[in-house]
Design a protein around this motif. Structure first.
Motif, PDB file in Angstrom:
ATOM      1  N   VAL A 144     -83.782  68.211  -2.826  1.00 20.29           N
ATOM      2  CA  VAL A 144     -82.734  66.902  -2.824  1.00 20.29           C
ATOM      3  C   VAL A 144     -82.355  66.856  -1.554  1.00 20.29           C
ATOM      4  N   GLU A 145     -83.018  67.530  -0.285  1.00 14.08           N
ATOM      5  CA  GLU A 145     -82.625  67.331   1.216  1.00 14.08           C
ATOM      6  C   GLU A 145     -83.671  66.404   1.318  1.00 14.08           C
ATOM      7  N   ARG A 281     -66.152  64.296  -5.085  1.00 11.89           N
ATOM      8  CA  ARG A 281     -66.106  63.372  -3.771  1.00 11.89           C
ATOM      9  C   ARG A 281     -66.883  63.494  -3.704  1.00 11.89           C
ATOM     10  N   VAL A 282     -67.687  64.310  -3.449  1.00 10.68           N
ATOM     11  CA  VAL A 282     -68.785  64.935  -2.098  1.00 10.68           C
ATOM     12  C   VAL A 282     -70.273  64.398  -2.063  1.00 10.68           C
ATOM     13  N   HIS A 283     -70.568  63.923  -1.287  1.00 12.74           N
ATOM     14  CA  HIS A 283     -72.049  63.479  -1.715  1.00 12.74           C
ATOM     15  C   HIS A 283     -73.056  65.492  -1.544  1.00 12.74           C
ATOM     16  N   PRO A 284     -73.729  65.251  -2.756  1.00  8.81           N
ATOM     17  CA  PRO A 284     -74.221  67.564  -2.169  1.00  8.81           C
ATOM     18  C   PRO A 284     -75.493  67.001  -1.155  1.00  8.81           C
ATOM     19  N   SER A 285     -75.907  65.821  -0.667  1.00  4.66           N
ATOM     20  CA  SER A 285     -76.506  65.622   1.123  1.00  4.66           C
ATOM     21  C   SER A 285     -75.317  66.555   2.147  1.00  4.66           C
ATOM     22  N   ARG A 286     -74.208  66.007   1.814  1.00  4.52           N
ATOM     23  CA  ARG A 286     -73.228  66.568   2.674  1.00  4.52           C
ATOM     24  C   ARG A 286     -72.348  68.245   2.794  1.00  4.52           C
ATOM     25  N   TYR A 287     -73.466  69.165   1.275  1.00  4.94           N
ATOM     26  CA  TYR A 287     -72.597  70.431   1.089  1.00  4.94           C
ATOM     27  C   TYR A 287     -73.122  71.429   1.874  1.00  4.94           C
ATOM     28  N   GLY A 288     -74.130  71.008   2.774  1.00  2.00           N
ATOM     29  CA  GLY A 288     -74.741  71.860   4.025  1.00  2.00           C
ATOM     30  C   GLY A 288     -73.387  71.748   5.391  1.00  2.00           C
ATOM     31  N   ALA A 289     -72.477  70.530   5.039  1.00  2.00           N
ATOM     32  CA  ALA A 289     -71.809  69.928   6.708  1.00  2.00           C
ATOM     33  C   ALA A 289     -70.318  70.281   5.984  1.00  2.00           C
ATOM     34  N   LEU A 290     -70.443  70.801   5.081  1.00  2.00           N
ATOM     35  CA  LEU A 290     -69.165  71.151   4.277  1.00  2.00           C
ATOM     36  C   LEU A 290     -68.762  73.243   4.540  1.00  2.00           C
ATOM     37  N   THR A 291     -70.156  73.026   4.474  1.00  2.00           N
ATOM     38  CA  THR A 291     -69.540  74.362   5.462  1.00  2.00           C
ATOM     39  C   THR A 291     -70.134  74.830   6.503  1.00  2.00           C
ATOM     40  N   VAL A 315     -74.863  74.434  -8.219  1.00  2.00           N
ATOM     41  CA  VAL A 315     -75.483  75.003  -8.445  1.00  2.00           C
ATOM     42  C   VAL A 315     -75.964  74.615  -6.762  1.00  2.00           C
ATOM     43  N   VAL A 316     -75.763  72.956  -5.776  1.00  2.00           N
ATOM     44  CA  VAL A 316     -76.663  73.311  -4.784  1.00  2.00           C
ATOM     45  C   VAL A 316     -75.991  73.306  -3.969  1.00  2.00           C
ATOM     46  N   LEU A 317     -74.104  73.736  -4.429  1.00  2.00           N
ATOM     47  CA  LEU A 317     -72.813  74.738  -3.088  1.00  2.00           C
ATOM     48  C   LEU A 317     -73.820  75.792  -2.753  1.00  2.00           C
ATOM     49  N   LYS A 350     -82.912  77.197 -15.390  1.00  2.00           N
ATOM     50  CA  LYS A 350     -82.976  77.781 -14.304  1.00  2.00           C
ATOM     51  C   LYS A 350     -82.171  78.084 -13.262  1.00  2.00           C
ATOM     52  N   LYS A 351     -81.818  77.280 -12.739  1.00  2.00           N
ATOM     53  CA  LYS A 351     -80.961  76.574 -11.981  1.00  2.00           C
ATOM     54  C   LYS A 351     -79.977  77.215 -11.916  1.00  2.00           C
TER      55      LYS A 351
END
Length: 372
Positions: A144-145, A281-291, A315-317, A350-351
């Motif tokens: 995904v990244e 409302r937040v793109h999954p690419s930003r979930y890391g920055a979300l934390t 799952v991504v979060l 699996k995910k």
């Protein structure tokens, strides 16, 4: 950048007046913006795997394939020593005309084939650490990244950026998304031509889940022209997160979760339904920055996830929280009841099992916050 609306001393979400003292942080109040150069710079093993090495991997004595995998990967890393300068268009199977001694011929791509929780990411990160190259010349990220990087930079710029690397490690290659699989396979073909060595793990295709194992045949077929250049390394075993450990901890009360959020520095507090809505409302690419900056995530009212799209975002979060070792304290349903029976029998099974496994581990970590 992260919204400052959740800063200490600010108003709680939905209120109009400030409160005395620090307020709990809120994931729902954050709308991070992640520049493309950060995406590239962060393509390294996540914090959870900063210190892992082959020597810290603990093979299950009942699963000899695990010890064998360590030996194969150690040899693979050593074989990358003295690789030719990046950017040279050379054959993928050899080491060009480098005079480096004892550089073995053979595939310079490796695929780790095993079920969830057998330590594939640990081994993939260990390979990254063991590869003799400057950190700026080796990259590590999830599938995904990697697709997010292509989206941010564009295809040609991504090729140019990664072609200077000696090694690219891809965790959780997404075989269940045909479009992205073709995109990344094309990208890898271009990187192969530039002399980049590859390593990957993957999930399984829908309908090929079996007992939760990955299937090397599926992976090799999906990457088409690159398959001959990958050596599949099988890693058998059970999910290590459950070896000899207790069942998933029971959820806490709303009062306990709220009290921890209000007293633990750097903890966030959100309603689980509100968080699910915010993730849309937040793109999954930003979930890391979300934390960013969080020491714990506190959730009230955990319930079953209502639909597949929401489940996949969760799952991504879960992956980003696990990578960053952020404990998750929750009330409501236990995490093993997040996904309905239909989801757990479907193509993304699996995910979902991986997310349950990882959130359960983080819930155990959160117990110390209540004890404190």
């Amino acid at each position: 950048m992260v919204s400052s609306s959740s800063a200490p001393g600010s108003a709680l979400p939905g209120s109009s007046s400030p409160i005395a003292g620090p307020a709990p942080l809120s994931l729902c109040a954050r709308e991070p913006r992640v520049p493309a150069d950060r995406l590239v710079a962060e393509m390294v093993p996540p914090p959870r795997f900063d210190s892992v090495r082959f020597g810290t991997y603990l093979p299950d004595p009942n699963q000899p394939s695990q010890s064998e995998a360590v030996g194969v990967l150690e040899g693979f890393a050593a074989g990358l020593d003295g690789a030719p300068a990046s950017g040279a268009r050379r054959g993928f199977l050899g080491f060009g005309r480098s005079k480096a001694p004892k550089a073995p011929a053979g595939p310079r791509g490796v695929y780790l084939d095993g079920g969830y929780g057998v330590g594939k990411t640990h081994l993939l990160a260990s390979l990254w650490h063991a590869t003799p190259a400057d950190p700026s010349r080796k990259a590590f990220g999830t599938f995904v990244e990697l697709t997010n990087l292509v989206g941010a930079l564009g295809f040609q710029q991504t090729v140019q950026t990664l072609s200077g690397h000696r090694l690219l490690c891809i965790d959780e290659f997404e075989l269940d998304d045909p479009g992205d699989t073709v995109l990344v396979s094309t990208l890898l073909r271009r990187l192969v031509e530039a002399g980049v060595a590859l390593a990957a793990t993957s999930n399984t295709l829908p309908g090929k889940l079996g007992e939760g194992r990955f299937a090397s045949a599926d992976f090799l077929r999906e990457i088409q022209g690159l398959s001959a250049h990958f050596r599949a390394v099988r890693i058998d075993g059970e999910d290590y997160r459950h070896r000899g450990l207790p069942e998933a901890p029971a959820p806490y009360s709303d009062e306990q979760v709220t009290r921890v959020a209000e007293t633990a520095e750097g903890a966030s507090l959100d309603s689980f339904p509100d968080l699910l809505d915010h993730l849309a409302r937040v793109h999954p690419s930003r979930y890391g920055a979300l934390t960013d900056g969080l020491t714990a995530v506190c959730l009230t009212g955990v319930r079953a996830v209502p639909d597949q799209s929401t489940a996949l975002r969760l799952v991504v979060l879960a992956d980003r929280l696990y990578d960053r070792e952020i404990p998750v304290l929750a009330s409501g349903l236990p995490f093993d009841r997040l996904f309905g029976e239909e989801m757990l029998r479907g193509g993304y099974r699996k995910k979902y099992f991986r997310a349950i496994s990882r959130l359960t581990a983080l819930a155990r970590d959160a117990g110390r916050l209540v004890d404190a």
